[in-house]
Scaffold this motif. Structure first.
Motif, short mmCIF file in Angstrom:
data_model
loop_
_atom_site.label_atom_id
_atom_site.label_comp_id
_atom_site.label_asym_id
_atom_site.label_seq_id
_atom_site.Cartn_x
_atom_site.Cartn_y
_atom_site.Cartn_z
N MET A 1 0.84 -1.18 0.00
CA MET A 1 0.00 0.00 0.00
C MET A 1 0.89 1.25 0.00
N GLU A 2 0.57 2.18 -0.85
CA GLU A 2 1.37 3.40 -0.98
C GLU A 2 1.14 4.32 0.22
N PRO A 3 2.21 4.78 0.87
CA PRO A 3 2.05 5.68 2.02
C PRO A 3 1.55 7.06 1.57
N GLN A 4 0.82 7.70 2.44
CA GLN A 4 0.35 9.06 2.19
C GLN A 4 1.39 10.04 2.74
N LEU A 5 1.96 10.81 1.84
CA LEU A 5 2.98 11.77 2.25
C LEU A 5 2.35 13.14 2.44
N LYS A 6 2.77 13.80 3.52
CA LYS A 6 2.22 15.13 3.83
C LYS A 6 2.94 16.20 3.03
N GLU A 7 2.21 17.22 2.67
CA GLU A 7 2.79 18.35 1.96
C GLU A 7 3.70 19.13 2.90
N ASN A 8 4.81 19.63 2.37
CA ASN A 8 5.79 20.44 3.10
C ASN A 8 6.49 19.68 4.22
N PHE A 9 6.54 18.36 4.12
CA PHE A 9 7.31 17.52 5.04
C PHE A 9 8.44 16.88 4.24
N LEU A 10 9.59 16.77 4.86
CA LEU A 10 10.75 16.17 4.22
C LEU A 10 10.84 14.70 4.61
N TYR A 11 11.08 13.87 3.61
CA TYR A 11 11.22 12.44 3.82
C TYR A 11 12.55 11.97 3.24
N LEU A 12 13.04 10.88 3.81
CA LEU A 12 14.15 10.16 3.20
C LEU A 12 13.59 8.85 2.69
N CYS A 13 13.93 8.53 1.47
CA CYS A 13 13.51 7.29 0.85
C CYS A 13 14.73 6.39 0.73
N PHE A 14 14.70 5.31 1.47
CA PHE A 14 15.76 4.31 1.40
C PHE A 14 15.28 3.19 0.49
N HIS A 15 16.09 2.85 -0.51
CA HIS A 15 15.74 1.79 -1.44
C HIS A 15 16.39 0.49 -0.99
N LYS A 16 15.58 -0.57 -0.92
CA LYS A 16 16.13 -1.90 -0.68
C LYS A 16 16.77 -2.36 -1.97
N GLY A 17 17.80 -3.19 -1.85
CA GLY A 17 18.50 -3.67 -3.04
C GLY A 17 17.55 -4.33 -4.03
N LYS A 18 17.54 -3.82 -5.24
CA LYS A 18 16.69 -4.34 -6.31
C LYS A 18 17.57 -4.47 -7.56
N GLY A 19 17.41 -5.53 -8.28
CA GLY A 19 18.26 -5.74 -9.44
C GLY A 19 19.64 -6.19 -9.00
N ILE A 20 20.48 -6.48 -9.97
CA ILE A 20 21.81 -7.02 -9.67
C ILE A 20 22.66 -6.01 -8.90
N ILE A 21 22.72 -4.76 -9.37
CA ILE A 21 23.57 -3.75 -8.72
C ILE A 21 23.09 -3.48 -7.31
N GLY A 22 21.80 -3.26 -7.13
CA GLY A 22 21.24 -2.99 -5.80
C GLY A 22 21.48 -4.13 -4.83
N ARG A 23 21.31 -5.34 -5.30
CA ARG A 23 21.54 -6.50 -4.42
C ARG A 23 23.02 -6.64 -4.06
N LEU A 24 23.89 -6.36 -5.03
CA LEU A 24 25.33 -6.42 -4.73
C LEU A 24 25.73 -5.36 -3.70
N ILE A 25 25.18 -4.16 -3.83
CA ILE A 25 25.46 -3.10 -2.85
C ILE A 25 24.99 -3.53 -1.47
N SER A 26 23.77 -4.04 -1.38
CA SER A 26 23.23 -4.49 -0.09
C SER A 26 24.08 -5.62 0.49
N LEU A 27 24.49 -6.54 -0.34
CA LEU A 27 25.33 -7.65 0.12
C LEU A 27 26.67 -7.14 0.62
N TRP A 28 27.30 -6.24 -0.14
CA TRP A 28 28.62 -5.71 0.23
C TRP A 28 28.56 -4.90 1.53
N THR A 29 27.50 -4.10 1.70
CA THR A 29 27.41 -3.24 2.89
C THR A 29 26.72 -3.93 4.06
N LEU A 30 26.35 -5.18 3.88
CA LEU A 30 25.71 -5.98 4.93
C LEU A 30 24.45 -5.33 5.46
#
Length: 166
Positions: A1-30
């Motif tokens: 379910m997509e989260p409801q983001l409030k206007e004029n609020f700052l968010y950080l979006c952390f991406h989980k490793g997706k695809g080969i490069i993303g998974r390799l980064i996640s694996l390398w950084t534990l």
């Protein structure tokens, strides 16, 4: 379910490793996170191989969004973005600091290049008037490049700069 983001609020979006490069980064950084970017009023502000830029934000299921503490001055985040917009990705920095684990990068570090977590942390430090510390030193002295997305998440969480997951 997509989260409801409030206007004029700052968010950080952390991406989980997706695809080969993303998974390799996640694996390398534990950790589960392979990328990080700001989200504000329907836009994402990011540094990746395309350089520092702003695009429309679209939620995806591998994203974890966190509301950023109010002590982080949003206008200063935007000021930092406009001051660095268009700068290139720090390929050399990410290779040396994250994959080769070199600790001496200050001598030849190009301050006009950033990888994602390096840029996000530099922006947050700027937006808090350089008051953030790590191991007794100012973050700008320690080196933003020492933080991959997972380490950045832990640092921000431990220092109450992430309010809550949305």
């Amino acid at each position: 379910m997509e989260p409801q983001l409030k206007e004029n609020f700052l968010y950080l979006c952390f991406h989980k490793g997706k695809g080969i490069i993303g998974r390799l980064i996640s694996l390398w950084t534990l950790g589960e996170y392979a990328h990080v970017e700001f989200v504000y009023n329907g836009k994402k502000y990011l540094a990746n191989p395309g350089g520092i830029r702003c695009e429309d934000y679209k939620y995806e299921k591998h994203h974890d969004l966190y509301e950023v503490s109010m002590i982080v001055d949003i206008p200063k985040i935007l000021e930092f973005f406009y001051a660095t917009k268009g700068l290139p990705y720090d390929f050399r920095g990410i290779l040396k600091a994250q994959f080769l684990m070199k600790d001496n990068r200050f001598e030849d570090h190009n301050v006009n290049e950033y990888f994602c977590s390096e840029w996000v942390l530099a922006a947050i430090d700027f937006a808090t008037n350089y008051k953030l510390t790590y191991e007794g030193k100012g973050l700008n002295e320690k080196g933003y490049f020492k933080f991959n997305p997972q380490r950045l998440y832990k640092y921000l969480k431990n220092n109450d700069l992430l309010v809550r997951k949305v």
